[in-house]
Design a protein around this motif. Structure first.
Motif, PDB file in Angstrom:
ATOM      1  N   LEU A 184     -36.004 -43.029 -39.076  1.00 23.45           N
ATOM      2  CA  LEU A 184     -35.235 -42.392 -40.138  1.00 23.45           C
ATOM      3  C   LEU A 184     -33.891 -42.016 -39.558  1.00 23.45           C
ATOM      4  O   LEU A 184     -33.678 -42.066 -38.338  1.00 23.45           O
ATOM      5  N   SER A 185     -32.978 -41.640 -40.429  1.00 22.48           N
ATOM      6  CA  SER A 185     -31.641 -41.259 -39.996  1.00 22.48           C
ATOM      7  C   SER A 185     -31.612 -39.794 -39.586  1.00 22.48           C
ATOM      8  O   SER A 185     -32.336 -38.961 -40.142  1.00 22.48           O
ATOM      9  N   VAL A 186     -30.749 -39.465 -38.621  1.00 19.24           N
ATOM     10  CA  VAL A 186     -30.576 -38.063 -38.235  1.00 19.24           C
ATOM     11  C   VAL A 186     -30.045 -37.255 -39.414  1.00 19.24           C
ATOM     12  O   VAL A 186     -30.334 -36.050 -39.537  1.00 19.24           O
ATOM     13  N   ASP A 187     -29.313 -37.924 -40.320  1.00 18.35           N
ATOM     14  CA  ASP A 187     -28.850 -37.230 -41.524  1.00 18.35           C
ATOM     15  C   ASP A 187     -30.024 -36.859 -42.431  1.00 18.35           C
ATOM     16  O   ASP A 187     -29.962 -35.856 -43.158  1.00 18.35           O
ATOM     17  N   ASP A 188     -31.099 -37.675 -42.395  1.00 11.48           N
ATOM     18  CA  ASP A 188     -32.297 -37.329 -43.171  1.00 11.48           C
ATOM     19  C   ASP A 188     -32.931 -36.046 -42.650  1.00 11.48           C
ATOM     20  O   ASP A 188     -33.411 -35.209 -43.430  1.00 11.48           O
ATOM     21  N   VAL A 189     -32.960 -35.893 -41.329  1.00 12.64           N
ATOM     22  CA  VAL A 189     -33.511 -34.672 -40.740  1.00 12.64           C
ATOM     23  C   VAL A 189     -32.665 -33.473 -41.149  1.00 12.64           C
ATOM     24  O   VAL A 189     -33.193 -32.418 -41.542  1.00 12.64           O
ATOM     25  N   ALA A 190     -31.334 -33.629 -41.083  1.00 13.34           N
ATOM     26  CA  ALA A 190     -30.446 -32.542 -41.478  1.00 13.34           C
ATOM     27  C   ALA A 190     -30.624 -32.197 -42.957  1.00 13.34           C
ATOM     28  O   ALA A 190     -30.605 -31.017 -43.337  1.00 13.34           O
ATOM     29  N   THR A 191     -30.826 -33.218 -43.785  1.00  9.88           N
ATOM     30  CA  THR A 191     -31.055 -32.978 -45.213  1.00  9.88           C
ATOM     31  C   THR A 191     -32.356 -32.218 -45.436  1.00  9.88           C
ATOM     32  O   THR A 191     -32.427 -31.299 -46.267  1.00  9.88           O
ATOM     33  N   GLY A 200     -36.174 -25.822 -51.077  1.00 13.58           N
ATOM     34  CA  GLY A 200     -36.470 -27.050 -51.810  1.00 13.58           C
ATOM     35  C   GLY A 200     -37.629 -27.850 -51.266  1.00 13.58           C
ATOM     36  O   GLY A 200     -37.987 -28.889 -51.838  1.00 13.58           O
ATOM     37  N   ILE A 201     -38.252 -27.426 -50.170  1.00 12.26           N
ATOM     38  CA  ILE A 201     -39.414 -28.125 -49.606  1.00 12.26           C
ATOM     39  C   ILE A 201     -40.553 -27.119 -49.505  1.00 12.26           C
ATOM     40  O   ILE A 201     -40.573 -26.275 -48.602  1.00 12.26           O
ATOM     41  N   PRO A 202     -41.513 -27.179 -50.398  1.00 15.12           N
ATOM     42  CA  PRO A 202     -42.590 -26.181 -50.395  1.00 15.12           C
ATOM     43  C   PRO A 202     -43.647 -26.436 -49.319  1.00 15.12           C
ATOM     44  O   PRO A 202     -44.344 -25.520 -48.907  1.00 15.12           O
ATOM     45  N   SER A 203     -43.793 -27.680 -48.862  1.00 16.52           N
ATOM     46  CA  SER A 203     -44.867 -28.003 -47.920  1.00 16.52           C
ATOM     47  C   SER A 203     -44.627 -27.321 -46.581  1.00 16.52           C
ATOM     48  O   SER A 203     -43.484 -27.085 -46.173  1.00 16.52           O
ATOM     49  N   ASP A 204     -45.691 -27.002 -45.881  1.00 12.22           N
ATOM     50  CA  ASP A 204     -45.540 -26.310 -44.605  1.00 12.22           C
ATOM     51  C   ASP A 204     -45.642 -27.252 -43.399  1.00 12.22           C
ATOM     52  O   ASP A 204     -45.448 -26.821 -42.274  1.00 12.22           O
ATOM     53  N   ASP A 205     -45.943 -28.516 -43.607  1.00 11.73           N
ATOM     54  CA  ASP A 205     -46.088 -29.459 -42.484  1.00 11.73           C
ATOM     55  C   ASP A 205     -45.955 -30.872 -43.038  1.00 11.73           C
ATOM     56  O   ASP A 205     -46.882 -31.377 -43.680  1.00 11.73           O
ATOM     57  N   ILE A 206     -44.812 -31.518 -42.798  1.00  7.71           N
ATOM     58  CA  ILE A 206     -44.602 -32.841 -43.387  1.00  7.71           C
ATOM     59  C   ILE A 206     -44.058 -33.822 -42.352  1.00  7.71           C
ATOM     60  O   ILE A 206     -43.366 -33.435 -41.410  1.00  7.71           O
ATOM     61  N   ASP A 207     -44.413 -35.079 -42.557  1.00  6.71           N
ATOM     62  CA  ASP A 207     -43.865 -36.165 -41.756  1.00  6.71           C
ATOM     63  C   ASP A 207     -42.569 -36.651 -42.388  1.00  6.71           C
ATOM     64  O   ASP A 207     -42.420 -36.643 -43.617  1.00  6.71           O
ATOM     65  N   LEU A 208     -41.650 -37.087 -41.543  1.00  7.80           N
ATOM     66  CA  LEU A 208     -40.392 -37.649 -42.011  1.00  7.80           C
ATOM     67  C   LEU A 208     -40.256 -39.061 -41.466  1.00  7.80           C
ATOM     68  O   LEU A 208     -40.202 -39.255 -40.251  1.00  7.80           O
ATOM     69  N   ALA A 209     -40.224 -40.046 -42.352  1.00  7.52           N
ATOM     70  CA  ALA A 209     -40.087 -41.440 -41.919  1.00  7.52           C
ATOM     71  C   ALA A 209     -39.724 -42.296 -43.112  1.00  7.52           C
ATOM     72  O   ALA A 209     -40.138 -42.021 -44.246  1.00  7.52           O
ATOM     73  N   ALA A 210     -38.934 -43.332 -42.870  1.00  7.65           N
ATOM     74  CA  ALA A 210     -38.668 -44.329 -43.906  1.00  7.65           C
ATOM     75  C   ALA A 210     -39.942 -45.123 -44.153  1.00  7.65           C
ATOM     76  O   ALA A 210     -40.814 -45.224 -43.271  1.00  7.65           O
ATOM     77  N   VAL A 282     -37.926 -39.046 -49.099  1.00  9.36           N
ATOM     78  CA  VAL A 282     -37.212 -40.324 -49.094  1.00  9.36           C
ATOM     79  C   VAL A 282     -36.285 -40.364 -47.886  1.00  9.36           C
ATOM     80  O   VAL A 282     -35.359 -39.552 -47.779  1.00  9.36           O
ATOM     81  N   ALA A 283     -36.543 -41.298 -46.967  1.00 12.41           N
ATOM     82  CA  ALA A 283     -35.736 -41.419 -45.758  1.00 12.41           C
ATOM     83  C   ALA A 283     -35.049 -42.781 -45.711  1.00 12.41           C
ATOM     84  O   ALA A 283     -35.461 -43.732 -46.371  1.00 12.41           O
ATOM     85  N   THR A 284     -34.011 -42.871 -44.905  1.00 14.43           N
ATOM     86  CA  THR A 284     -33.176 -44.058 -44.817  1.00 14.43           C
ATOM     87  C   THR A 284     -33.764 -45.050 -43.817  1.00 14.43           C
ATOM     88  O   THR A 284     -34.196 -44.670 -42.730  1.00 14.43           O
ATOM     89  N   SER A 285     -33.766 -46.323 -44.176  1.00 14.21           N
ATOM     90  CA  SER A 285     -34.290 -47.355 -43.287  1.00 14.21           C
ATOM     91  C   SER A 285     -33.370 -47.532 -42.083  1.00 14.21           C
ATOM     92  O   SER A 285     -32.199 -47.126 -42.095  1.00 14.21           O
ATOM     93  N   ALA A 286     -33.899 -48.183 -41.044  1.00 15.40           N
ATOM     94  CA  ALA A 286     -33.114 -48.420 -39.836  1.00 15.40           C
ATOM     95  C   ALA A 286     -31.898 -49.283 -40.134  1.00 15.40           C
ATOM     96  O   ALA A 286     -30.785 -49.006 -39.661  1.00 15.40           O
ATOM     97  N   ALA A 287     -32.092 -50.340 -40.917  1.00 15.45           N
ATOM     98  CA  ALA A 287     -30.976 -51.235 -41.244  1.00 15.45           C
ATOM     99  C   ALA A 287     -29.890 -50.489 -42.006  1.00 15.45           C
ATOM    100  O   ALA A 287     -28.687 -50.647 -41.739  1.00 15.45           O
ATOM    101  N   ALA A 288     -30.289 -49.655 -42.967  1.00 18.97           N
ATOM    102  CA  ALA A 288     -29.312 -48.899 -43.742  1.00 18.97           C
ATOM    103  C   ALA A 288     -28.597 -47.859 -42.881  1.00 18.97           C
ATOM    104  O   ALA A 288     -27.394 -47.628 -43.043  1.00 18.97           O
ATOM    105  N   THR A 289     -29.329 -47.235 -41.955  1.00 21.67           N
ATOM    106  CA  THR A 289     -28.712 -46.249 -41.064  1.00 21.67           C
ATOM    107  C   THR A 289     -27.642 -46.892 -40.214  1.00 21.67           C
ATOM    108  O   THR A 289     -26.529 -46.361 -40.066  1.00 21.67           O
ATOM    109  N   LEU A 290     -27.954 -48.059 -39.654  1.00 20.78           N
ATOM    110  CA  LEU A 290     -26.987 -48.727 -38.788  1.00 20.78           C
ATOM    111  C   LEU A 290     -25.807 -49.285 -39.576  1.00 20.78           C
ATOM    112  O   LEU A 290     -24.649 -49.172 -39.150  1.00 20.78           O
ATOM    113  N   SER A 291     -26.081 -49.878 -40.736  1.00 20.50           N
ATOM    114  CA  SER A 291     -24.996 -50.464 -41.519  1.00 20.50           C
ATOM    115  C   SER A 291     -24.052 -49.396 -42.063  1.00 20.50           C
ATOM    116  O   SER A 291     -22.864 -49.664 -42.297  1.00 20.50           O
TER     117      SER A 291
END
Length: 424
Positions: A184-191, A200-210, A282-291
């Protein structure tokens, strides 16, 4: 809100800090050496602190005062001269939770990792799991985020290694080439952190990945394309071939260097980097992050120099070690060069002193906390040697392979090491 960010000088922490400042929050950034970060991000109130020394609740009382949120972006891969996993990732966090419960009870946002699986018993993941479990049982408001492999405009650790492997000439040598990797993108983590702060995120333990799953080989090829390099043949290597490399990388860790080739990273990669399920984020794919972040020539330079850096440091160490040891083996012959200018006893003493200085610099440059001072010492000794030899025996310059000419490429290599020494 008032927000405290741990590890704010790091790859993820700096992006999170920038996002939260952009959201209008008042941010305090904690780091072991924030001097450069203070220049780059002046809107943040930077504080110097070492988490490995903040293992008691009282150590946190002052800095937690009036804080509404604490974001923990700090972490280390493996124990070594520069890192203490138990203190930084577990004991300091437990002390933080205790202090937070008796202060303003801030929301704790923990940037963690997937701690289950075959690699779960490694100190890197075991200490994170201990902190996560303690946080969940603390009674504090909290959110644990478990990002997959984080990519971004900048690079550090694993993402830096991907670029270095992608820039390999002719072939791409990979161990665990077929291991699955989510990103995922570092911007996704910041978001995600921004949303957590705003509720805006009620869950107490979530995975982050495209949603996509690439192999390590796919990811390296994608980075090679991003760097603008032509396709290269993939060379899949057996795991046992990596053991000498990981042994050397682990040794460098004991000396304070943070190599992404250490055994912890290879063990984690052997089973891949996968999330445990669909988090709905919703996280950003590797290709989209690089492009979204086109590479420049500076990225190609970095990728090509990344794996050369340890070779440059070790090469300088070997050069200075030999320049100190070899004259010692022929002390009488070497000291004879000084006899026209001083008594025999003084010539022997001067030769012995210069040899010991060379050996000391060779050892010091291998220690990460001393490396910069050792490199500056090498430059000072080299210029002093050139100046004194030019005055006393200028004819030595006439020999193109003589002792004076050979110092010049050593100086250039030392300047290269200084230019690439910074880690973040």
């Amino acid at each position: 809100m008032n927000i405290l960010i741990l590890g704010a000088t790091g790859f993820i922490g700096s992006a999170v800090a920038a996002r939260l400042v952009g959201d209008g929050h008042t941010v305090i950034g904690l780091g072991r050496n924030p001097a450069r970060a203070r220049l780059k991000q002046p809107a943040i109130d930077w504080r110097r602190a070492d988490l490995s020394r903040m293992t008691k609740p009282a150590d946190w009382d002052d800095i937690l005062k009036d804080q509404h949120v604490v974001v923990n972006c700090a972490g280390a891969l493996q124990d070594g001269l520069s890192d203490d996993l138990s203190a930084t990732q577990a004991e300091a966090m437990l002390a933080l939770y205790s202090a937070a419960k008796r202060s303003s009870r801030p929301l704790i946002v923990q940037i963690s990792a997937r701690t289950a699986g075959a690699a779960g018993d490694l100190p890197f993941l075991a200490t994170k799991r201990r902190a996560d479990e303690a946080l969940a049982a603390s009674g504090l408001p909290y959110l644990i985020l478990r990002p997959a492999l984080v990519l971004g405009r900048n690079a550090h650790g694993g993402s830096a290694l991907l670029r270095a492997l992608a820039a390999f000439p002719y072939v791409l040598p990979l161990v665990h080439a077929d291991s699955p990797v989510e990103t995922l993108s570092v911007d996704d983590v910041a978001t995600a952190v921004s949303r957590a702060v705003s509720g805006g995120i009620p869950s107490d333990d979530i995975d982050l990945a495209a949603p996509e799953v690439l192999t390590l080989a796919d990811l390296v090829r994608l980075h090679r394309q991003w760097l603008g390099l032509p396709p290269a043949r993939m060379l899949a290597l057996p795991g046992w071939l990596a053991k000498p490399v990981t042994w050397l990388a682990d040794l460098s860790g004991l000396l304070g260097w943070r190599s992404p080739l250490r055994s912890t990273a290879l063990t984690v990669m052997s089973e891949g980097i996968r999330s445990t399920g669909d988090s709905g984020f919703v996280a950003t794919s590797a290709a989209a992050t690089l492009s979204a972040n086109p590479s420049g020539v500076q990225d190609l330079w970095f990728a090509r120099l990344y794996l050369l850096k340890p070779l440059v440091i070790s090469g300088l160490s070997a050069f200075w070690l030999l320049s100190g040891v070899i004259p010692l083996l022929t002390l009488e012959k070497t000291s004879a060069h000084f006899l026209p200018f001083m008594p025999e006893a003084a010539a022997t003493a001067l030769t012995l002193a210069t040899c010991l200085i060379d050996i000391a610099l060779a050892a010091a440059v291998l220690l990460r906390p001393l490396a910069k001072r050792a490199l500056l010492g090498m430059l000072a000794v080299s210029f002093a040697y050139l100046a004194s030899a030019s005055l006393l025996e200028p004819a030595l310059w006439l020999d193109p392979l003589g002792p004076l000419v050979k110092v010049l490429p050593s100086i250039l290599l030392t300047l290269t090491a200084l230019a690439t020494l910074d880690e973040r």
